[in-house]
Design an enzyme around this catalytic site. Structure first.
Site, short mmCIF file in Angstrom:
data_model
loop_
_atom_site.label_atom_id
_atom_site.label_comp_id
_atom_site.label_asym_id
_atom_site.label_seq_id
_atom_site.Cartn_x
_atom_site.Cartn_y
_atom_site.Cartn_z
N CYS A 1 1.72 -3.11 0.60
CA CYS A 1 1.42 -3.71 -0.71
C CYS A 1 -0.01 -3.46 -1.15
O CYS A 1 -0.35 -3.67 -2.30
CB CYS A 1 1.65 -5.21 -0.68
SG CYS A 1 3.38 -5.62 -0.69
N CYS B 1 -5.35 -11.71 -6.24
CA CYS B 1 -6.17 -11.85 -5.03
C CYS B 1 -6.44 -13.33 -4.75
O CYS B 1 -6.45 -13.77 -3.60
CB CYS B 1 -7.49 -11.10 -5.17
SG CYS B 1 -7.27 -9.33 -5.34
N CYS C 1 -9.07 -4.85 -1.83
CA CYS C 1 -10.18 -4.45 -2.67
C CYS C 1 -11.30 -5.48 -2.64
O CYS C 1 -11.21 -6.49 -1.93
CB CYS C 1 -9.68 -4.25 -4.09
SG CYS C 1 -8.99 -5.75 -4.77
#
Ligand code: FES
Lengths: 280, 395
Positions: free
Chosen positions: A35, A105, A61
């Protein structure tokens, strides 16, 4: 490049609480390599249910790393229940905001926390992981989506993707996301009327079958959206006997529903002289 | 801090000599090349000179060069023109790894234009299968559009063979040559393509200018209609300074092909070898056999590309990534997926694309800092190889 706040950059370049806790009594894991982001959260909880230490490992990230770092900072020193009150919005706010496309996130942080608490309490899975997988590309369930919509007041399919990643791959699930959004916003789905080919002059059996099909596949799902339902009791010649259920049974305008909606639709679809009657 | 710029496949610095040549045409020499007076005429002559320079770089005649705004415009024009000139043919062939300037047009034509498209695949090294191309050509194939070199991996396709196969069957050929100008020599006298598109800003000319080669005799349908500029094939007042810049850039690029293939190639190789030696679980994406001399696309397992880019940014190092997180999309680059690069690697891919303006010191800096960045990020990552163990999941 994304516009990140200084706080996001700071928590990305110098993340706090990186690593494992050897004697952690709670570990929560979410996401996967496939993912593109994953978070493993370690908690050390004392006998008073207080989080005395929190550490993380993140693959992802800058926002994913910064969100994990922020989360651990926010929950350290809190009791487990206090920590559970931290929302994904709180994580994003702590960082001075995240680009909207990166809100997933912060959601990942919240989910990892819940997974860790479930682990602490001996529960098999965090509640949000239940439900039916709606987005196969990212393994997102309907429950996760409903929750993201409710908690973040999402109002478009793109926002669902920003917050959960669902819909960000092949796009096959986009219709389902739109349905979930409509459902959550209390909007009625536009149900396509069934296309019925009416044979000329119905036998009793044909009439019965047709009435039953329209009620089951069209009228009943429509009433269900308002918390009600309908059940076919019998068909006697041109008389269709039904019972209203749920919200419909106590609704003041139930007679209106019966005549203006049920009877009208059955007359259109089956025979123009049908009469719908309620049996109690 | 001066930037260490290694993102030249995205865009390039304007060469100072190119800028010098352009400057007077912003100020003193601002005439409209279409005007009848001498003031405009001198600009028109300069544009002719630019056209000759581009034609010399292409190996074609000046009349076959059409100036436009960019590579995307060239690609769009070529594809639409080829289809419009053969309305009875409804099929076109391209590859899965094209730039969006081709891919999105073809997808659009499939959806809205009633065309059918075949997308050629690539192998794990990013190479085309020419037999697949042979099999894909049908009597109603209007166009084969295959890029000359891939922008992400740098893999150079055998465009000579591609064009020959298509021409044998009477099919028009277009190639997006945006990445090859000045890096791979080609000569349109012997390369039998009908359309070839380039872009100024990839070759040290400014942004906003490009050129499309249209072989003489090829039926052409203009994309832009209006005035008679470019012999009625592309209306609109010319981007005179851009065109002059592109002409000069082409001239310089031709003189530099040797340098690209020796000095730049050697820097790229040193960078690539150095990184592979210093960082375990790293791999190069795309064949190393037939590749642009300036490009390397390396994947680092267990880490994510955007995180690498941002950490490099702190040292002024500019590169790009095929990771999902750098774009709005959530899936890694379509090119890396087409190569079958496993997700575990695809997310952590970084493309370095050098130019003649890079130095050995730039390479040193990357070799010094990047391995440290990767190991820092791997320390944070929950996925890592424990010593001696085979790499984890490579799904
Ligand atoms: S199934 Fe949801 S994006 Fe593919």
């Amino acid at each position: 490049m994304w516009e990140y706040t200084d706080k996001v950059r700071e928590h990305f370049i110098n993340p706090k609480n990186v690593g494992e806790i050897a004697d952690a009594n709670a570990v929560g894991e979410v996401g996967s390599l496939a993912c593109g982001d994953a978070l493993k959260l370690f908690l050390k909880v004392d006998e008073n249910d207080r989080i005395v230490d929190a550490k993380f490992q993140t693959f992802g990230c800058a926002s994913a790393i910064a969100s994990s770092s922020a989360l651990t900072e926010m929950i350290k020193g809190k009791t487990v229940d206090e920590a559970l009150a931290v929302s994904n919005q709180d994580i994003a706010e702590f960082l001075g905001g995240l680009p909207k496309e990166k809100m997933h996130c912060s959601v990942m942080g919240k989910e990892a926390l819940e997974a860790a608490v479930a682990n602490l309490r001996g529960q098999p899975v965090a509640p949000h992981q239940e439900g039916e997988v709606v987005c196969e590309c990212f393994g997102v369930t309907d429950e996760t989506i409903r929750r993201a919509i409710a908690e973040n007041n999402l109002s478009s399919v793109e926002e669902i993707t920003d917050y959960t990643k669902a819909g960000g791959g092949c796009g096959k699930c986009l219709d389902k996301l739109a349905d979930l959004l409509a459902e959550a916003k209390g909007q009625k789905k536009v149900l396509k009327p069934l296309e019925i080919v009416k044979p000329a002059g119905l036998t009793n059996l044909q009439r019965m079958k047709l009435v039953s099909k329209i009620i089951d596949e069209e009228i009943s799902p429509s009433l269900q959206q308002d918390g009600g339902n309908i059940e076919l009791v019998d068909v006697e010649g041109k008389r269709v006997l039904v019972q209203l259920r749920g919200a419909c049974s106590s609704c003041k305008s139930s007679q209106l529903t019966l005549k203006q909606f049920v009877e009208k639709r059955l007359r259109d679809a089956v025979e123009p002289d049908l009469i719908v009657e309620e049996v109690r | 801090m001066a930037a260490v710029y290694m993102d030249n496949n995205a865009t390039t610095k304007v060469d100072p000599a190119v800028l010098d040549e352009m400057l007077p045409y912003f100020s003193e020499l601002y005439g409209n090349p279409s005007s009848m007076h001498t003031f405009g005429g001198q600009v028109g002559r300069k544009i002719s000179e630019a056209r000759e320079r581009v034609a010399a770089a292409f190996g074609c005649t000046p009349g076959e060069v059409l100036f436009n705004a960019c590579g995307t415009e060239g690609d769009n024009t070529a594809i639409r023109s080829a289809l419009a000139s053969q309305p009875e043919k409804r099929h076109l062939i391209t590859t899965r790894v094209e730039h969006p300037a081709v891919l999105n047009v073809v997808k659009h034509l499939e959806k809205k234009g009633g065309y059918e498209a075949t997308y050629l695949g690539v192998d794990v090294e990013g190479r085309l299968d020419l037999d697949e191309l042979r099999d894909a050509i049908r009597p109603d194939t209007a166009l084969v559009s295959v890029m000359f070199a891939n922008n992400e991996t740098g893999v150079v396709f055998p465009i000579q063979e591609v064009a020959e196969i298509a021409k044998e069957r009477g099919v028009l050929v277009h190639t997006d040559a945006v990445q090859v100008l000045g890096k791979v020599p080609f000569d349109l006298k012997t390369l039998p393509v009908d359309f070839l598109a380039v872009s100024g800003h990839k070759v040290h000319a400014p942004k906003g200018v490009g050129a499309l080669f249209v072989r003489k005799g090829t039926q052409f349908r203009p994309f832009m209609m209006g005035g008679h500029q470019e012999h009625g094939r592309r209306a609109g007042t010319e981007n005179t300074t851009g065109i002059i810049g592109l002409g000069k850039a082409c001239e310089i690029a031709m003189g530099n092909i040797g340098h690209e293939n020796s000095v730049v190639r050697a820097m790229r190789d040193r960078l690539e070898k150095g990184l592979l030696a210093a960082v375990p679980d790293a791999r190069v994406n795309g064949t190393t056999e037939s590749r642009l001399p300036n490009t390397t696309n390396i994947s680092f397992q267990y880490v994510e590309g955007e995180a690498i880019l941002l950490m490099m940014d702190a040292f002024g190092i500019c590169a790009s990534s095929g990771s999902a997180c750098t774009s709005g999309s959530l899936e890694p680059s379509h090119v890396l997926r087409a190569l079958g690069v496993p997700f575990t690697y695809a997310h952590g891919s970084i493309r370095f694309s050098l130019s003649r303006f890079n130095t050995e010191a730039d390479v040193d800096l990357v070799l010094n800092e990047l391995p440290k960045i990767i190991s820092r990020l791997r320390e944070i990552s929950p996925f890592k190889r424990t010593e001696g163990e085979a790499p984890a999941c490579t799904c």
